[in-house]
Design a protein around this motif. Sequence first.
Motif, mmCIF file in Angstrom:
data_model
loop_
_atom_site.group_PDB
_atom_site.id
_atom_site.type_symbol
_atom_site.label_atom_id
_atom_site.label_comp_id
_atom_site.label_asym_id
_atom_site.label_seq_id
_atom_site.Cartn_x
_atom_site.Cartn_y
_atom_site.Cartn_z
ATOM 1 N N ASP A 136 0.846 -1.187 0.000
ATOM 2 C CA ASP A 136 0.000 0.000 0.000
ATOM 3 C C ASP A 136 0.883 1.239 0.000
ATOM 4 O O ASP A 136 2.021 1.222 0.483
ATOM 5 C CB ASP A 136 -0.965 0.014 1.182
ATOM 6 N N VAL A 137 0.366 2.341 -0.565
ATOM 7 C CA VAL A 137 1.163 3.542 -0.804
ATOM 8 C C VAL A 137 0.445 4.752 -0.213
ATOM 9 O O VAL A 137 -0.766 4.926 -0.420
ATOM 10 C CB VAL A 137 1.401 3.766 -2.310
ATOM 11 N N TYR A 138 1.211 5.576 0.501
ATOM 12 C CA TYR A 138 0.734 6.864 0.995
ATOM 13 C C TYR A 138 1.464 7.952 0.204
ATOM 14 O O TYR A 138 2.605 8.295 0.524
ATOM 15 C CB TYR A 138 1.016 7.009 2.491
ATOM 16 N N PRO A 139 0.846 8.515 -0.848
ATOM 17 C CA PRO A 139 1.559 9.406 -1.758
ATOM 18 C C PRO A 139 1.694 10.846 -1.280
ATOM 19 O O PRO A 139 2.281 11.675 -1.984
ATOM 20 C CB PRO A 139 0.688 9.349 -3.016
ATOM 21 N N GLN A 140 1.164 11.178 -0.100
ATOM 22 C CA GLN A 140 1.227 12.554 0.364
ATOM 23 C C GLN A 140 2.662 12.958 0.728
ATOM 24 O O GLN A 140 3.460 12.120 1.156
ATOM 25 C CB GLN A 140 0.325 12.743 1.588
ATOM 26 N N PRO A 141 3.017 14.231 0.548
ATOM 27 C CA PRO A 141 4.370 14.693 0.908
ATOM 28 C C PRO A 141 4.610 14.552 2.403
ATOM 29 O O PRO A 141 3.663 14.505 3.199
ATOM 30 C CB PRO A 141 4.365 16.170 0.470
ATOM 31 N N PRO A 142 5.876 14.486 2.826
ATOM 32 C CA PRO A 142 6.193 14.187 4.226
ATOM 33 C C PRO A 142 5.735 15.247 5.222
ATOM 34 O O PRO A 142 5.593 14.943 6.405
ATOM 35 C CB PRO A 142 7.736 14.082 4.214
ATOM 36 N N PHE A 143 5.492 16.488 4.754
ATOM 37 C CA PHE A 143 5.094 17.532 5.706
ATOM 38 C C PHE A 143 3.589 17.478 6.014
ATOM 39 O O PHE A 143 3.097 18.224 6.865
ATOM 40 C CB PHE A 143 5.464 18.922 5.177
ATOM 41 N N ILE A 144 2.836 16.592 5.321
ATOM 42 C CA ILE A 144 1.412 16.424 5.597
ATOM 43 C C ILE A 144 1.224 15.401 6.707
ATOM 44 O O ILE A 144 1.880 14.360 6.727
ATOM 45 C CB ILE A 144 0.665 15.958 4.327
ATOM 46 N N GLN A 145 0.322 15.690 7.657
ATOM 47 C CA GLN A 145 0.057 14.747 8.736
ATOM 48 C C GLN A 145 -0.544 13.470 8.154
ATOM 49 O O GLN A 145 -1.556 13.503 7.459
ATOM 50 C CB GLN A 145 -0.895 15.362 9.763
ATOM 51 N N LEU A 146 0.078 12.348 8.439
ATOM 52 C CA LEU A 146 -0.312 11.071 7.854
ATOM 53 C C LEU A 146 -1.654 10.602 8.411
ATOM 54 O O LEU A 146 -1.885 10.619 9.609
ATOM 55 C CB LEU A 146 0.754 10.009 8.131
ATOM 56 N N ILE A 147 -2.541 10.179 7.499
ATOM 57 C CA ILE A 147 -3.802 9.540 7.875
ATOM 58 C C ILE A 147 -3.648 8.052 7.587
ATOM 59 O O ILE A 147 -3.590 7.644 6.426
ATOM 60 C CB ILE A 147 -4.987 10.125 7.094
ATOM 61 N N SER A 148 -3.553 7.234 8.606
ATOM 62 C CA SER A 148 -3.305 5.812 8.434
ATOM 63 C C SER A 148 -4.608 5.051 8.202
ATOM 64 O O SER A 148 -5.649 5.367 8.807
ATOM 65 C CB SER A 148 -2.595 5.248 9.668
ATOM 66 N N PHE A 149 -4.549 4.056 7.308
ATOM 67 C CA PHE A 149 -5.703 3.206 7.035
ATOM 68 C C PHE A 149 -5.524 1.802 7.631
ATOM 69 O O PHE A 149 -6.270 0.895 7.294
ATOM 70 C CB PHE A 149 -5.943 3.129 5.527
ATOM 71 N N GLY A 150 -4.549 1.637 8.504
ATOM 72 C CA GLY A 150 -4.393 0.387 9.231
ATOM 73 C C GLY A 150 -3.458 -0.594 8.558
ATOM 74 O O GLY A 150 -3.176 -0.504 7.362
ATOM 75 N N ASP A 151 -2.976 -1.550 9.343
ATOM 76 C CA ASP A 151 -2.012 -2.532 8.852
ATOM 77 C C ASP A 151 -2.621 -3.480 7.823
ATOM 78 O O ASP A 151 -1.923 -4.006 6.965
ATOM 79 C CB ASP A 151 -1.442 -3.337 10.020
ATOM 80 N N GLY A 152 -3.926 -3.729 7.899
ATOM 81 C CA GLY A 152 -4.548 -4.670 6.977
ATOM 82 C C GLY A 152 -5.192 -4.020 5.772
ATOM 83 O O GLY A 152 -6.013 -4.658 5.089
ATOM 84 N N ALA A 153 -4.830 -2.785 5.475
ATOM 85 C CA ALA A 153 -5.483 -2.062 4.379
ATOM 86 C C ALA A 153 -5.217 -2.721 3.032
ATOM 87 O O ALA A 153 -6.126 -2.834 2.203
ATOM 88 C CB ALA A 153 -5.020 -0.605 4.356
ATOM 89 N N TYR A 154 -3.984 -3.172 2.802
ATOM 90 C CA TYR A 154 -3.678 -3.781 1.501
ATOM 91 C C TYR A 154 -4.435 -5.095 1.331
ATOM 92 O O TYR A 154 -4.973 -5.379 0.252
ATOM 93 C CB TYR A 154 -2.177 -4.025 1.358
ATOM 94 N N GLU A 155 -4.486 -5.927 2.364
ATOM 95 C CA GLU A 155 -5.204 -7.197 2.285
ATOM 96 C C GLU A 155 -6.688 -6.955 2.007
ATOM 97 O O GLU A 155 -7.331 -7.705 1.246
ATOM 98 C CB GLU A 155 -5.028 -7.985 3.579
ATOM 99 N N THR A 156 -7.253 -5.898 2.601
ATOM 100 C CA THR A 156 -8.655 -5.555 2.338
ATOM 101 C C THR A 156 -8.839 -5.138 0.887
ATOM 102 O O THR A 156 -9.836 -5.478 0.244
ATOM 103 C CB THR A 156 -9.101 -4.422 3.269
ATOM 104 N N ALA A 157 -7.856 -4.400 0.345
ATOM 105 C CA ALA A 157 -7.924 -3.983 -1.052
ATOM 106 C C ALA A 157 -7.891 -5.187 -1.989
ATOM 107 O O ALA A 157 -8.585 -5.210 -3.014
ATOM 108 C CB ALA A 157 -6.772 -3.029 -1.370
ATOM 109 N N VAL A 158 -7.090 -6.196 -1.662
ATOM 110 C CA VAL A 158 -7.043 -7.418 -2.474
ATOM 111 C C VAL A 158 -8.410 -8.095 -2.486
ATOM 112 O O VAL A 158 -8.889 -8.567 -3.533
ATOM 113 C CB VAL A 158 -5.959 -8.378 -1.945
#
Length: 243
Positions: free
Chosen positions: A56-78
């Motif tokens: 899974d990829v978080y494409p936002q620049p590093p100065f943006i506060q990260l919004i996490s979608f959880g450790d299982g986000a990629y498995e859910t996407a599959v």
Amino acid sequence: MKMKELLLFLSCVLCGSADALHTDIHVVGCSYIHGGVMFGLDREELWYADFEKQVDVYPQPPFIQLISFGDGAYETAVSNLYGCRQLLQLSRTGMKDYPLQRDAPSRVMIYTRDEVELTVKNTLICHVTGFYPAPVKVSWTKNGRITTGGSSINNPYPNKNGTFTQIARLKFIPQQGDVYSCTVEHLGLTKPLIKTYNVETSGMPETLKPSFGPAVFCGLGVIIGVLGAAGGTFFILKANKWI
């Protein structure tokens, strides 16, 4: 409504209202070859699944506060992708022989992310919009040779009119005379669309381009000033002569 159009819209969840301050979006789209799962906010990608690299990829620049979608986000996407393809098979059976809609990109632009300075790292952007179905294929060349290092492309982003937008990026170091191009391929095109970026003519900032305007005006100002001073001296001497 076309088969793929129906599927893609059934896979989109839009959240928002006319008086809302923000709009978020969750997209699940697929074909038998391609697939995409993405979360976005105000037309900006927050997260997407890269099924080729299986991450899974978080494409936002590093100065943006990260919004996490959880450790299982990629498995859910599959799982979402698998479900999408199941729906695709059912729709294909129920809507067989339906003509496919193919809208070629209505606009392709190439530009740099930052103001260009020679030998300073930058990013070329190839912005493709107005096409259906998704996705498009974008390839890059440098001085006529294919280049892949530092290239990336986002997931298709739905427009309000049912078409899509994709943005491809290429990291590069501007050098005088280099020529870059992005080539766009799509089912609706009879031949690829090519946009070219020339570092010498397109990328040079105004501060580096020779400019003769100020010098000319300055020269004219000096000449006019000298003539004015000479004329004034002439009339003073002439006036003194007649006193």
